[in-house]
Motif scaffolding. Sequence first.
Motif, short mmCIF file in Angstrom:
data_model
loop_
_atom_site.label_atom_id
_atom_site.label_comp_id
_atom_site.label_asym_id
_atom_site.label_seq_id
_atom_site.Cartn_x
_atom_site.Cartn_y
_atom_site.Cartn_z
N ALA A 86 0.85 -1.19 0.00
CA ALA A 86 0.00 0.00 0.00
C ALA A 86 0.89 1.24 0.00
O ALA A 86 2.04 1.19 0.44
CB ALA A 86 -0.90 0.01 1.22
N CYS A 87 0.35 2.32 -0.48
CA CYS A 87 1.08 3.58 -0.50
C CYS A 87 1.37 4.02 0.94
O CYS A 87 0.45 4.10 1.76
CB CYS A 87 0.24 4.65 -1.21
N VAL B 171 10.89 0.73 -3.76
CA VAL B 171 11.42 1.69 -2.79
C VAL B 171 10.23 2.54 -2.33
O VAL B 171 9.89 3.54 -2.94
CB VAL B 171 12.53 2.57 -3.41
N LEU B 172 9.61 2.12 -1.24
CA LEU B 172 8.39 2.77 -0.77
C LEU B 172 8.70 3.82 0.29
O LEU B 172 8.22 3.78 1.42
CB LEU B 172 7.41 1.73 -0.23
N TYR C 36 1.24 9.45 -5.81
CA TYR C 36 2.70 9.36 -5.83
C TYR C 36 3.15 8.14 -6.64
O TYR C 36 2.45 7.13 -6.71
CB TYR C 36 3.25 9.23 -4.42
N ALA C 37 4.35 8.25 -7.22
CA ALA C 37 4.95 7.16 -7.97
C ALA C 37 6.26 6.77 -7.29
O ALA C 37 7.14 7.62 -7.11
CB ALA C 37 5.19 7.56 -9.41
N TYR C 38 6.36 5.51 -6.90
CA TYR C 38 7.53 5.02 -6.17
C TYR C 38 8.41 4.21 -7.11
O TYR C 38 7.92 3.37 -7.86
CB TYR C 38 7.09 4.14 -4.99
N ASP D 86 10.06 10.16 0.57
CA ASP D 86 11.11 11.08 0.10
C ASP D 86 11.64 10.70 -1.27
O ASP D 86 12.18 11.54 -1.97
CB ASP D 86 12.26 11.11 1.10
N GLU D 87 11.51 9.44 -1.67
CA GLU D 87 11.99 8.96 -2.97
C GLU D 87 10.90 9.03 -4.05
O GLU D 87 11.17 8.80 -5.22
CB GLU D 87 12.49 7.52 -2.85
N ALA D 88 9.67 9.28 -3.65
CA ALA D 88 8.53 9.24 -4.57
C ALA D 88 8.51 10.46 -5.49
O ALA D 88 8.95 11.55 -5.11
CB ALA D 88 7.23 9.17 -3.79
N ARG D 89 8.00 10.22 -6.68
CA ARG D 89 7.76 11.31 -7.63
C ARG D 89 6.32 11.76 -7.43
O ARG D 89 5.39 10.95 -7.41
CB ARG D 89 7.97 10.80 -9.06
#
Length: 58
Positions: free
Chosen positions: A12-13, A47-48, A37-39, A51-54
């Motif tokens: 899950a997000c 990589v959930l 968001y896109a992980y 801070d790394e999500a677009r």
Amino acid sequence: MRLDTWLLEILACPNCGGELRAEERDDELVCTGTCGYAYPVRDDIPVLLVDEARTPAP
């Protein structure tokens, strides 16, 4: 990107708790919930981290 379907069913997000769908073309898991968001998926490992999500385009 190789992810098992059972894994996608339980992931899950971390931002909003929405379901994630695989975007093979971009090697990402995209939230279908409220945040969008896109992980990234690196070496077949999601990589959930928020801070790394677009973030989605406005």
